[in-house]
Design an enzyme around this catalytic site. Structure first.
Site, short mmCIF file in Angstrom:
data_model
loop_
_atom_site.label_atom_id
_atom_site.label_comp_id
_atom_site.label_asym_id
_atom_site.label_seq_id
_atom_site.Cartn_x
_atom_site.Cartn_y
_atom_site.Cartn_z
N TYR A 195 -1.43 -1.25 10.47
CA TYR A 195 -1.63 -1.56 9.05
C TYR A 195 -0.47 -0.99 8.22
O TYR A 195 0.13 -1.70 7.41
CB TYR A 195 -2.96 -0.99 8.55
CG TYR A 195 -3.12 -1.09 7.06
CD1 TYR A 195 -3.40 -2.32 6.46
CD2 TYR A 195 -2.97 0.03 6.23
CE1 TYR A 195 -3.54 -2.43 5.08
CE2 TYR A 195 -3.11 -0.08 4.86
CZ TYR A 195 -3.39 -1.31 4.29
OH TYR A 195 -3.51 -1.42 2.92
N SER B 264 0.86 -1.18 0.00
CA SER B 264 0.00 0.00 0.00
C SER B 264 0.89 1.23 0.00
O SER B 264 2.06 1.16 0.42
CB SER B 264 -0.88 0.00 1.25
OG SER B 264 -1.46 1.27 1.50
#
Length: 259
Positions: free
Chosen positions: A150, A137
């Site tokens: 995350y 990401s």
């Protein structure tokens, strides 16, 4: 030749499976939802005349990597692509989120791709040319308050990908890390983000299809890192030149104000 895609039932994983089928790969598809996998397999057959074999499995369960790798090697000895796509995020303050759920996320985002890659490297080495795609990401390039673990898990995946790529540089295996930004998937719902934050993200979201096309094109070209979208490339690049404290303040301004 076959490609194995985890988290293949929806979103980016599903779109990547379709892109690989377009390029002539048969598919090994793994995700929790058997119904969605079956629907995808039918689409692959109808649109691209490719074969798909399915494994419905909770990839966060203990022993999932061993189950997948054993199943994959039983299905074919012609595995040429491994796509580690399964993963999710949790939105909220670290101390207020359930520790067990955060550990489950880390298992899926980090431990699973590491274990599955390790188990399948001997099979991938048998192919004339093989590829590993790890889906991270743009959060991998910075700390993100309220998505702290995350972002950290995706930073781990990016670093792991680059290190492994160097180790395998003289082999038949090319390793690539995909780092998409906001994408129109179920990520925000799964992360527990509110409607206002989702609406903000939707303004700059890419489609899974656009991300997947960039991903598979870059993967087969042997790129080390893929950041789809001009805005995402610029924002990720700025994190290397703007002081970390400022980057974190900007990120907190986007995510924390909706908590």
């Amino acid at each position: 030749m076959y490609a194995l895609v985890t988290g293949a039932s929806r979103g980016i994983g599903r779109a990547i499976a379709l892109q690989l089928a377009r390029r002539g790969y048969d598919l090994l598809l793994v995700a929790r939802s058997e119904d969605l996998l079956t629907a995808l397999a039918e689409e692959l057959s109808q649109k691209h005349q490719r074969q798909a074999r399915l494994l419905a499995l909770d990839l966060a369960a203990p022993g999932a990597a061993e189950t997948v790798s054993t199943w994959a090697t039983q299905q074919t000895d012609q595995l040429a692509v491994l796509v580690n796509n399964a993963g999710y995020g949790l939105w909220g303050r670290f101390e207020q989120l359930s520790l067990s759920e955060q550990q489950n996320m880390l298992q899926l985002n980090m431990a699973l791709p590491v274990a599955l890659t390790h188990a399948l490297l001997p099979t991938l080495h048998k192919a004339p040319k093989a590829y590993i795609l790890n889906v991270a990401s743009t959060a991998a390039y910075q700390a993100v308050p309220s998505l702290s673990l995350y972002a950290a898990s995706k930073a781990f995946l990016l670093s792991f990908s680059r290190g492994l790529r160097y180790e395998l540089k003289t082999s038949n295996i090319s390793v690539t890390c995909l780092s998409p930004g906001a994408t129109t998937t179920s990520f925000a719902d799964r992360a527990g983000m509110g409607a206002e934050l989702q609406a903000t993200a939707n303004k700059v979201s890419m489609t899974p299809e656009a991300v997947a096309e960039a991903a598979v094109t870059g993967l087969l070209a042997g790129e080390a890192e893929i950041i789809p979208g001009v805005l995402n490339k610029v924002s990720a690049g700025l994190t290397s030149v703007v002081p970390k404290g400022i980057v974190e303040k900007i990120a907190a301004g986007i995510y924390e104000k909706y908590l």
